[in-house]
Every structure is written in C-alpha cells, then in structure tokens.
Design a protein around this motif. Structure first.
Motif: not given
Length: 236
Positions: A12-16, A35-40, A70-77
C-alpha cells in the motif's frame, strides 16, 4: 541530465525516486509515473516522491509537482515529497497550499543516509516526533522512534525504513517503538511497506517494545503477530 525515475511498491505504499533534472523533457514520464502510482493506490495509502537526488528543478518541474499533489488530493492518496533543504522553497512553491501533499526536508541522499545519533526528546515531550538510527558493527540497523506516528509523520518513518532496507547491507532492521505514544493507520502502513520490501530481499524487519496503545493499534489492524518478533538483542 534529464531526470530518471525509479519505482518501488509494497504494502500500500509507492516510492518514486527522481534523479537528475526535472525539466520539460522529463515531466511527461514523471506525470505518467505519478498517474499510474495513484491508480494503484486507494484512499489513505501513501505515495512518497523522493527528490533528494534532484540536480535541478526548473519551473516546469515545479508545475508538474503541483499537478501531482492535485492528483493525490483528488484520489484521497497521502503524498509526501522528500527534498534536500535547499530545494524546499521551490518544491513548496510548486505544491502551493495543497493539503494532500507534505514536503519533508531531509539532508541525506539515498547513497549517503544520515547516521546522526542524537539524544531523544525529554520524557515530557514525547509528542515531538523523533527518529534515532543506530547501526551495529555487522551493519544491522536499529531505529528508535519517539512521539506520535500519524498522517503528518508516517512519511518520514516510511522513508527512513525504505532507505535502510534498500541499501541491502543489513540482515535485520529493528524498529523500537518504546517511545511512541500514538500510532495510526498511516504509521501501520509505513511499517508494512518496510516489512514487505525487506522480505523480498531476505531482510528481517521487526518491531519491538510497543507500548499498550501501540500494541492495541497493531492488533486491531491484524498485523501484531506479523510485525512483532523476539528482539535478538534482548530477553524481554
């Protein structure tokens, strides 16, 4: 040199990890990886963007970091951006006032982690989050943690554990939670990320000395037996 991006995923964690210059040629790949990370990930899981090896952050890079937040905020990540202190103003400017992204200043590069050994905070000041790392003669790591591990501090814990595991020089990483007064689900995910990543490399990650409230959090989430094993350095 245009940025290169590597990715590590576990529990449940992605590190880039971004190395080089996050310039215009690099921004499409970075945006795609985010984008791929947030989708996962699902809501409340962690995305850590390690920017400590950036060699440059032009305006295009600042912009794409803001878009990532902003993408993270939209997906609650939950998003943590880890930077060297000198880069903090530029990254903070790119992220703006986005509440989903937390910027952490950290001096150590991944290939030169900080080994500073400081004293813990006074006994009456456990709410101040604090990490103390010790390394034995054979390279094993013992991490002493103090204060509250919550959504604001779990990213720093996850990062330190990630670095300790990915160096592949330790046979074991022991996380001493004797000074921790609070542990929420974000902290549990940070511990699980390190455990899963370490298991893939044949490294043991164990939690020792959890207090009553921390033990309760580990039991409620069903990971107490997985994470807590006898500490090889003690008899308690």
């Amino acid at each position: 040199m245009t940025a290169r991006i590597s990715k590590h995923t576990a529990a449940g964690t992605v590190v880039l990890v971004v190395r080089g210059v996050l310039d215009m040629p690099a921004t499409p790949e970075f945006a795609r990886e985010v984008f791929v990370a947030v989708e996962e990930l699902t809501a409340r899981q962690l995305l850590i963007i390690d920017l400590r090896e950036l060699d440059g952050l032009p305006s295009e890079g600042e912009r794409v970091l803001g878009e990532a937040a902003e993408l993270c905020e939209a997906h609650g990540v939950e998003c943590y951006l880890v930077v060297r202190p000198d880069d903090f103003p530029a990254v903070r400017n790119g992220v703006g006032d986005n509440q989903a992204a937390r910027v952490i200043a950290n001096n150590g590069r991944r290939d030169r982690p900080s080994t500073e050994d400081r004293s813990p905070p006074p006994r009456g000041d456990r709410a101040s989050f604090f990490l103390q790392q010790r390394r034995s003669a054979d390279g094993d790591v013992r991490l002493l943690v103090f204060g509250e591990i919550d959504v604001d501090t779990a990213g720093e814990l996850a990062l330190v554990l990630h670095d300790a595991v990915m160096r592949r020089t330790a046979r074991a990483v022991t996380v001493d939670l004797g000074g921790v007064t609070f542990l929420d689900s974000a902290g549990v995910r940070a511990l699980l990320h390190a455990h899963a990543l370490a298991a893939a490399g044949g490294i043991a990650v164990r939690v020792v000395h959890p207090g009553q409230s921390v033990s309760k959090a580990l039991r409620i989430t069903g990971v107490h037996a997985l994470l807590t094993e006898p500490d090889p350095g003690t008899t308690d």
